[in-house]
Structure formats: C-alpha cells, structure tokens
Write a protein that holds these residues in place. Structure first.
Motif, PDB file in Angstrom:
ATOM      1  N   LEU A   1       0.851  -1.193   0.000  1.00  0.00           N
ATOM      2  CA  LEU A   1       0.000   0.000   0.000  1.00  0.00           C
ATOM      3  C   LEU A   1       0.887   1.244   0.000  1.00  0.00           C
ATOM      4  O   LEU A   1       1.824   1.330   0.794  1.00  0.00           O
ATOM      5  CB  LEU A   1      -0.887   0.013   1.247  1.00  0.00           C
ATOM      6  N   ARG A   2       0.583   2.184  -0.882  1.00  0.00           N
ATOM      7  CA  ARG A   2       1.333   3.448  -0.887  1.00  0.00           C
ATOM      8  C   ARG A   2       1.005   4.215   0.393  1.00  0.00           C
ATOM      9  O   ARG A   2      -0.152   4.508   0.671  1.00  0.00           O
ATOM     10  CB  ARG A   2       0.927   4.299  -2.087  1.00  0.00           C
TER      11      ARG A   2
ATOM     12  N   LYS B   1     -11.253  11.463  -2.216  1.00  0.00           N
ATOM     13  CA  LYS B   1     -12.226  10.396  -1.972  1.00  0.00           C
ATOM     14  C   LYS B   1     -13.603  10.814  -2.484  1.00  0.00           C
ATOM     15  O   LYS B   1     -14.293  10.043  -3.143  1.00  0.00           O
ATOM     16  CB  LYS B   1     -12.336  10.128  -0.466  1.00  0.00           C
ATOM     17  N   VAL B   2     -13.980  12.066  -2.133  1.00  0.00           N
ATOM     18  CA  VAL B   2     -15.309  12.548  -2.517  1.00  0.00           C
ATOM     19  C   VAL B   2     -15.429  12.595  -4.035  1.00  0.00           C
ATOM     20  O   VAL B   2     -16.455  12.235  -4.611  1.00  0.00           O
ATOM     21  CB  VAL B   2     -15.574  13.944  -1.909  1.00  0.00           C
ATOM     22  N   LEU B   3     -14.343  13.016  -4.699  1.00  0.00           N
ATOM     23  CA  LEU B   3     -14.376  13.119  -6.156  1.00  0.00           C
ATOM     24  C   LEU B   3     -14.174  11.764  -6.824  1.00  0.00           C
ATOM     25  O   LEU B   3     -14.227  11.658  -8.049  1.00  0.00           O
ATOM     26  CB  LEU B   3     -13.299  14.111  -6.638  1.00  0.00           C
TER      27      LEU B   3
ATOM     28  N   TRP C   1      -8.766   6.388  -3.042  1.00  0.00           N
ATOM     29  CA  TRP C   1      -9.254   6.081  -1.705  1.00  0.00           C
ATOM     30  C   TRP C   1      -8.078   5.883  -0.767  1.00  0.00           C
ATOM     31  O   TRP C   1      -7.146   5.154  -1.088  1.00  0.00           O
ATOM     32  CB  TRP C   1     -10.118   4.824  -1.698  1.00  0.00           C
ATOM     33  N   SER C   2      -8.147   6.573   0.378  1.00  0.00           N
ATOM     34  CA  SER C   2      -7.080   6.384   1.351  1.00  0.00           C
ATOM     35  C   SER C   2      -7.675   6.155   2.729  1.00  0.00           C
ATOM     36  O   SER C   2      -8.733   6.694   3.053  1.00  0.00           O
ATOM     37  CB  SER C   2      -6.169   7.613   1.376  1.00  0.00           C
ATOM     38  N   SER C   3      -7.006   5.331   3.512  1.00  0.00           N
ATOM     39  CA  SER C   3      -7.379   5.147   4.914  1.00  0.00           C
ATOM     40  C   SER C   3      -6.485   6.045   5.748  1.00  0.00           C
ATOM     41  O   SER C   3      -5.260   5.960   5.657  1.00  0.00           O
ATOM     42  CB  SER C   3      -7.182   3.692   5.337  1.00  0.00           C
ATOM     43  N   ILE C   4      -7.108   6.912   6.536  1.00  0.00           N
ATOM     44  CA  ILE C   4      -6.343   7.893   7.301  1.00  0.00           C
ATOM     45  C   ILE C   4      -6.273   7.470   8.765  1.00  0.00           C
ATOM     46  O   ILE C   4      -7.300   7.293   9.421  1.00  0.00           O
ATOM     47  CB  ILE C   4      -6.979   9.290   7.180  1.00  0.00           C
TER      48      ILE C   4
ATOM     49  N   ARG D   1      -1.030   9.909  -4.493  1.00  0.00           N
ATOM     50  CA  ARG D   1      -2.227   9.078  -4.393  1.00  0.00           C
ATOM     51  C   ARG D   1      -2.086   8.036  -3.282  1.00  0.00           C
ATOM     52  O   ARG D   1      -2.137   6.821  -3.541  1.00  0.00           O
ATOM     53  CB  ARG D   1      -2.478   8.336  -5.714  1.00  0.00           C
ATOM     54  N   PRO D   2      -1.895   8.484  -2.058  1.00  0.00           N
ATOM     55  CA  PRO D   2      -1.655   7.516  -0.981  1.00  0.00           C
ATOM     56  C   PRO D   2      -2.874   6.633  -0.742  1.00  0.00           C
ATOM     57  O   PRO D   2      -4.004   7.058  -0.939  1.00  0.00           O
ATOM     58  CB  PRO D   2      -1.394   8.413   0.231  1.00  0.00           C
TER      59      PRO D   2
END
Lengths: 171, 225
Positions: free
Chosen positions: B43-44, B167-169, B173-176, B144-145
């Motif tokens: 995962l980046r 994410k909205v656009l 997708w990233s998990s923060i 693009r993490p």
C-alpha cells in the motif's frame, strides 16, 4: 577532596529558548539547594536562550558549566545523577528510558501550554517531579528520589495490530 | 444559444451538486469501515512527520510496520524541519543494509510548505495558507496515498483534507490513521480535534485512557513511548 564521587545535575532545554529555567538553576538559592542534596556539578544545555549562566560558582563548591547544543544529549543524561528538563516529550521520555531522576520545569511563557499536561500526569504517577522556574528551589529541597517509580516504556505493537486489522491484513 | 446554455447549466448544477452531496455522505459513512476486500500487499503510504517528539512517536510506529505491506513510503515534513526527514532517512537506510537495494527505492522524502510559521503575521498567513493547501493537494494528487499516517503537526490538516477531497471526487481512496501525540493527556490538539470532529480520519488513536473517555470514537491501544 579531588577523588570524591561526582554527582552531576544536567539541565536541558532541548531546541527551545527557556531562559527562565537557566536563570532559575543559575540562582544562588537553587545552587545551594542542589549542594545540600549532595550534587557536585551543574551542567546546563541552554539551547537558543540568550541568558548565559556564570561559570564562576562564587563561594559555592558547585562546578558549573554550560553549552548550547549537542547531538548526543543522551550521553549527558547517562552521566547525570539528576536531570532538570523542559517539558518537551522527547527529553522527558529519553530521561525516563535511561532511568534517571527527573525534574520537569514547565515553561509558562509558551502560548499554547499543553506541555504541562504530560509532565503533570507523569508526576501524578510518580515517574518524575513537576515544577515551575520560580518553585524549582522548593522542588529540589522537597524531592524524595525513593518515591519515584520506574516508567515502563510503551510500544507501538497494539496500535499497528489494529491498523493491520482495519486494512484487512491477517494479523 | 446563450439562453440554452444557461438553462442547461441551471439543470446541471443542482444535479451535480446533489450527486456530490450523495457521494460526500457515502464517503463519510464509508470512512471508518474496513475495506471490503482483503488487501493485496503493497500500500502506498504517506507518513506526515512533525518536529521533535512527534517524529519520535511516528518512527516507533513505522518501525513496527510490516515493510512489505506498507510500501512505498512517502515521508513528508515541513520545509523548515529538516531534522525529521533526516531521522526517517537514517531509519530507511538502516533497513537497506539488511535487505539490499530494493527498499530504498520504496522510500521517498519530501517537504511541504507550512501554512503558518511561529510568530508570522495573520495577514501574510492568508497567502501562505493558500500556498500550503495547494501544495498539499498537489502532493496528494501525485502520491495518491492509500494509507496516511499522521500524529499532530499542523501540516497534516491540508494533506488529510486533500485526501478526503480525492475520496469525494472518486479519484482515489485512502485510509487515514491519526495517532494523537502522547503529550495530549486531557485535550486533543487542534489538528486532532479537527480530524475527529470532521470525521476525516478512519481510525483515531489516543494514548491516554482519560482522553478516550472524552472522545468515544477514539481508540486507546497503549502508549507509543
């Protein structure tokens, strides 16, 4: 007299400017209190501060020295019998990890003074003593090193396990 | 013609706006839920470093990470803070000695403009904040993490907000993951409070139980130091 055991007090302000602390340890009262507690040397890391403590110990028998920065603060902590530090978490945990008695002095001039939270919490748990520049002398006089509890270092494993689980990796 | 275009715009804008609103609501609900499919490795990661104590805590997490899962790693620190990147570089170099050439390619180091330096006037800080936000958005679009780690420095806010926007656009997708600093015992930092209240972070960790009681969506999993 020359071969008596050295007991060094190491004062560190990290990368900050904390003249109030340097002035406090440089005061006659605090030096006398340290002497009465059996310390022989006072070494001050003064960071970005502009107040230069006097190397002349006057009538007192306390050896005083100072410097601005060093890449190996840990070595000084290791040599010390007592550490007096600013409230930065880096200095606090480095000292606790090395198992040295610690007085944390909170800088009241900082705007967002959240730093006192950590020092006060750890003082409540008897891992260190928490003080202010103007009360340092009393703290030194009242401190009982036997009352201090060793700090068990934390670890990142549980947090990382939860992160892995969240991302769907097998744990 | 001009009227037609105007009418078309009048119809299109509400449709687009409601689509965005629906997507926004979806992203908010979806955040904090684990991914539906099990992860393929690699995962980046974007790792936001802050000065002093923040970096020490973050590096404790990075050290524990399984490097094959969390790769490549992009370290970001404020432009005025070269110490933190140095620490990360030293760590990444120490990994290569064991693993050969492969891993250093998997780590990159970059700097980001800070929205406001200590003592800067409020008027100039409007311009610098704008610059910092644009820079953050640019970094997020470039990297693009898939995973973002942060623990408090102000620089993480524009980065996390940009990631949320993507994410909205639907652009990524990233998990923060936000891990509040150990220095916060009773109150969250401003960064932490923002990410918690706006529900931007997927997982929110605190290091003291009394904070967890105050912020029930936060998790307590021990201390990092």
């Amino acid at each position: 007299m020359g071969d008596r055991e050295r007991r060094v007090v190491f004062v560190t302000v990290g990368t900050t400017c904390f003249d109030a602390l340097v002035k406090a340890v440089d005061s006659e009262e605090v030096k006398q209190a340290l002497l009465r507690k059996g310390y022989t040397d006072l070494l001050i890391q003064m960071g970005r501060g502009t107040y230069v403590p006097s190397k002349d110990s006057g009538k007192l028998n306390l050896q005083v020295d100072h410097f601005t920065f060093s890449p190996s603060i840990a070595d000084y902590i290791r040599e010390a019998s007592l550490v007096i530090s600013h409230a930065g978490s880096g200095s606090i945990f480095e000292t606790l990890r090395l198992g040295k008695p610690l007085i944390v002095v909170v800088n009241e001039d900082l705007m967002d003074n959240h730093q006192s939270e950590l020092a006060e919490e750890l003082a409540e748990r008897n891992h260190l003593f928490c003080s202010r520049p103007q009360t340092l002398q009393e703290t030194v006089e009242a401190m009982d090193l036997d009352a201090l509890q060793p700090y068990m270092p934390g670890e990142a494993k549980p947090v990382v396990a939860l992160i892995n689980k969240f991302l769907g990796f097998p744990v | 013609m001009g009227l037609d275009a105007f009418a078309a715009a009048c119809c299109a804008i509400p449709v687009l706006a409601s689509l965005l609103a629906v997507r926004f609501a979806y992203v908010l609900c979806r955040s904090g839920l684990p991914p539906t499919r099990p992860r393929a490795a690699g995962l980046r990661c974007l790792i936001v470093l802050g000065s002093g104590g923040h970096t020490a805590e973050m590096m404790n997490i990075i050290t524990e990470l399984q490097k094959d899962r969390f790769t490549p790693r992009y370290y970001v620190a404020a432009l005025t803070d070269s110490m933190s990147l140095q620490k990360a570089q030293v760590y990444e170099k120490s990994l290569i000695q064991g693993e050969g050439e492969k891993i250093i390619k998997n780590a990159q180091f970059m700097q980001i403009y800070r929205s406001r330096e200590v003592g800067q006037s409020y008027i100039t800080s409007i311009a610098t904040t704008l610059l910092a936000v644009l820079h953050a958005l640019w970094l997020i679009i470039r990297i693009r993490p898939q995973v973002i780690f942060c623990n408090g420095p102000g620089t993480c806010i524009p980065l996390c907000a940009s990631a949320f926007l993507l994410k909205v656009l639907g652009l990524g997708w990233s998990s923060i993951f936000y891990i509040e600093s150990i220095a916060r015992v009773k109150k969250l930092s401003l960064s932490g409070l923002l990410l918690y209240k706006l529900r931007i972070s997927d997982q929110f960790f605190v290091q003291w139980t009394q904070l967890q009681q105050k912020y029930p969506r936060a998790q307590y999993a021990g201390r990092l130091m």
